[in-house]
Design an enzyme around this catalytic site. Structure first.
Site, short mmCIF file in Angstrom:
data_model
loop_
_atom_site.label_atom_id
_atom_site.label_comp_id
_atom_site.label_asym_id
_atom_site.label_seq_id
_atom_site.Cartn_x
_atom_site.Cartn_y
_atom_site.Cartn_z
N GLU A 59 0.79 -1.24 0.00
CA GLU A 59 0.00 0.00 0.00
C GLU A 59 0.82 1.29 0.00
O GLU A 59 0.78 2.05 0.98
CB GLU A 59 -0.96 0.02 1.19
N SER A 75 -3.65 -3.24 15.41
CA SER A 75 -4.29 -2.53 14.28
C SER A 75 -3.70 -1.12 14.14
O SER A 75 -4.42 -0.14 14.08
CB SER A 75 -5.80 -2.48 14.52
N TRP A 76 -2.39 -1.05 14.08
CA TRP A 76 -1.68 0.23 13.97
C TRP A 76 -2.21 1.21 15.01
O TRP A 76 -2.39 0.83 16.16
CB TRP A 76 -1.79 0.78 12.54
N LYS A 99 -9.50 -3.09 17.96
CA LYS A 99 -10.08 -3.32 16.64
C LYS A 99 -9.52 -4.64 16.12
O LYS A 99 -8.36 -4.73 15.74
CB LYS A 99 -9.69 -2.17 15.71
N GLU A 108 -5.77 -8.76 0.90
CA GLU A 108 -6.43 -8.44 2.17
C GLU A 108 -7.91 -8.17 1.91
O GLU A 108 -8.25 -7.46 0.97
CB GLU A 108 -5.85 -7.18 2.84
N TYR A 153 -9.50 -8.06 13.69
CA TYR A 153 -9.82 -8.54 12.35
C TYR A 153 -9.69 -10.05 12.22
O TYR A 153 -10.01 -10.61 11.18
CB TYR A 153 -8.85 -7.92 11.33
C1 BGP Z 1 -4.49 -2.29 5.55
C2 BGP Z 1 -3.11 -2.66 6.05
C3 BGP Z 1 -3.10 -3.66 7.14
C4 BGP Z 1 -4.26 -3.59 8.12
C5 BGP Z 1 -5.59 -3.25 7.46
C6 BGP Z 1 -6.66 -2.82 8.41
O1 BGP Z 1 -4.47 -1.01 5.01
O2 BGP Z 1 -2.34 -3.16 4.99
O3 BGP Z 1 -1.84 -3.62 7.76
O4 BGP Z 1 -3.97 -2.91 9.23
O5 BGP Z 1 -5.47 -2.23 6.51
O6 BGP Z 1 -6.48 -1.48 8.78
P1 BGP Z 1 -6.54 -0.97 10.26
O7 BGP Z 1 -5.76 -1.95 11.08
O8 BGP Z 1 -5.93 0.39 10.24
O9 BGP Z 1 -7.97 -0.94 10.63
#
Ligand code: BGP
Length: 463
Positions: free
Chosen positions: A160, A422-423, A429, A369, A431
């Site tokens: 990305e 999740s950063w 959050k 993803e 997934y």
């Molecule tokens: C994408 C990234 C992932 C992941 C996902 C979900 O953009 O490649 O690393 O984090 O998004 O995003 P977030 O965790 O910010 O909700």
């Protein structure tokens, strides 16, 4: 016929933990998370899902769930701790074990070379705004190809370039926490050169397999059909999708995009002689596509560029995109959204795949993803995430509709294999197909894991 890849995905910083073990150097995210700038959800990836130590368990569970593909990223700061200097053999041995574990379980490893976590030394020297990072990346990529290229047949250069630079240089919530679109374009330009340079190194090295780039792409929608709305959609497509996809697939930034950023007053001196041929010769074999939602826009009206992301998952957060002289993000109040404001819009999958088929001569695509974040609840040791099953079912159906329409989709990977960091959203959050208790690190498959396993087995050799 090559088998369709059904699996799931992770990224190093989000799940590995072991942030300072076995000779690893610091990455930009290690330093950011330990700093005062990390003030929205002040947690770190120091331990995360502890995947560095528990990868065997995680890969075994994937195989038990019928998955035949695993996308993970290599932490550059493990392999080349200071970004440019000595190679850390312990890291290569670790990733070699991860690859071998995948293969022993019949799981195809798909390796991302760079997923947001830059070695801190390079970051401190200007990161992606410094052209030296491009050469450092190509050299690091070659180290990885040399070490794992005999067993890995799917490589992805960069995850990305669009979303990373949007967060790092426009929203300002990722390091280096800048809000300046001109700097964003500079960093993205160098990321695209770095990707192309790694592709060229891969080809020149004669390694087996294929190499791609991972792009977050969105079908762009408007709520009205006037010429002004259509123009806004066109600009948004250039801004979100085509600046990356045209460059990676066709080998050049769209001319209209370059003219527009120049008209904005961007200092274009980052363009050097010879760059065009680097991009032209570094086009990708397949596109890794991250699909989450659509992008709804309306015409730009007034005010300065202003981008914000809801990282709290409640009313205190705001998603906002105003790009001066380009477009603004719109909102449809009637559609379903997750707590972070992400619209649940499964047809995005079909629409983006058909668009890519038509624009890029049906380039092979792997969905690298697709998934949705929620605050899952554990009830008597079980996680009944029916909302995630609904989301995945909807997007997979739309992918299969696109395949029926002739799109060359070769794999589908859920984000994410298990719960992870999740950063900037922290750990709330989630997934994952597998729940992680972040206190005990215990793994528990969610209902969605079982649903996905059943879905895969119902497909047989078919898609
Ligand atoms: C994408 C990234 C992932 C992941 C996902 C979900 O953009 O490649 O690393 O984090 O998004 O995003 P977030 O965790 O910010 O909700």
């Amino acid at each position: 016929m090559t088998r369709f890849l059904w699996g799931s995905a992770t990224a190093a910083y989000q799940c590995e933990g072991a942030w300072d073990e076995d000779g690893k150097g610091k990455s930009s995210w290690d330093v950011f998370c330990h700093s005062d700038l990390n003030n929205v959800n002040p947690v770190t990836g120091d331990v995360a899902s502890d995947h560095y130590h528990r990868y065997e368990e995680d890969i075994r569970m994937m195989a038990e769930g019928g998955q035949n593909a695993y996308r993970f990223s290599i932490a550059w700061s493990r392999v080349v701790p200071d970004g440019t200097g000595d190679v850390n053999e312990a890291a290569l041995e670790h990733y070699s074990r991860v690859v071998d574990t995948c293969l022993a379980h019949g799981v195809e490893p798909l390796v991302t070379l760079y997923h947001y976590d830059l070695p801190q030394t390079l970051f401190a020297a200007g990161g992606w705004e410094n052209r030296a990072t491009i050469d450092a990346f190509a050299r690091y990529a070659t180290v990885c190809f040399d070490s794992l290229g005999d067993r890995v047949s799917h490589w992805m250069t960069i995850n990305e370039p669009g979303y990373e630079t949007l967060c790092s240089y426009a929203i300002g919530n990722y390091p280096p926490n800048v809000r300046d679109l001109g700097r964003r374009w500079h960093a993205m330009y160098n990321l695209m050169l770095a990707s192309a340079s790694a592709v060229t190194a891969f080809r020149e090295g004669g390694y087996p397999g294929r190499i791609g780039l991972v792009s977050d792409s969105y079908p762009v929608h408007t709520l009205e059909n006037t010429p002004e709305f259509e123009q806004a959609a066109h600009f948004a497509d250039l801004f979100q999708n085509r600046c990356v996809n045209d460059t990676a697939i066709l080998g050049a930034f769209p001319a209209e995009f370059m003219e527009k950023i120049e008209a904005d007053g961007t200092d274009m001196s980052f363009i050097h002689e010879g760059d065009e041929s680097v991009l032209r010769s570094g086009t990708i074999d397949f596109l890794g596509l991250n699909v989450y939602d659509r992008f709804l826009v309306k015409p730009y009206t007034t005010g300065e560029t202003d981008l914000r992301a809801n990282n709290t998952g409640d009313a205190s957060g705001e998603n906002r995109v105003v790009v001066k002289d380009w477009f603004e993000m719109d909102e449809d109040p009637t559609t379903e959204k997750n707590p972070w404001g992400m619209e649940i819009y499964p047809a995005a999958m079909y629409e983006i795949l058909v668009e890519l088929r038509d624009r890029y001569s049906n380039i092979p695509v792997i969905i690298t993803e697709n998934g949705v974040g929620y605050r899952d609840v554990v009830e008597n040791g079980e996680i009944h995430d029916s909302y995630r099953i609904d989301y995945l079912r909807g997007f997979i159906d739309e992918m299969q509709r696109a395949i029926g329409a002739g799109c060359d989709v070769q794999g589908y990977l859920v984000w994410s294999t298990m719960d992870l960091y999740s950063w900037i959203n922290g750990y709330e959050k989630r997934y994952g197909l597998v729940h992680v208790d972040f206190d005990t690190l215990e793994r528990t498959p969610k209902d969605s894991f079982v649903w996905y396993a059943n879905h895969i087995s119902s497909q047989g050799a078919q898609r």
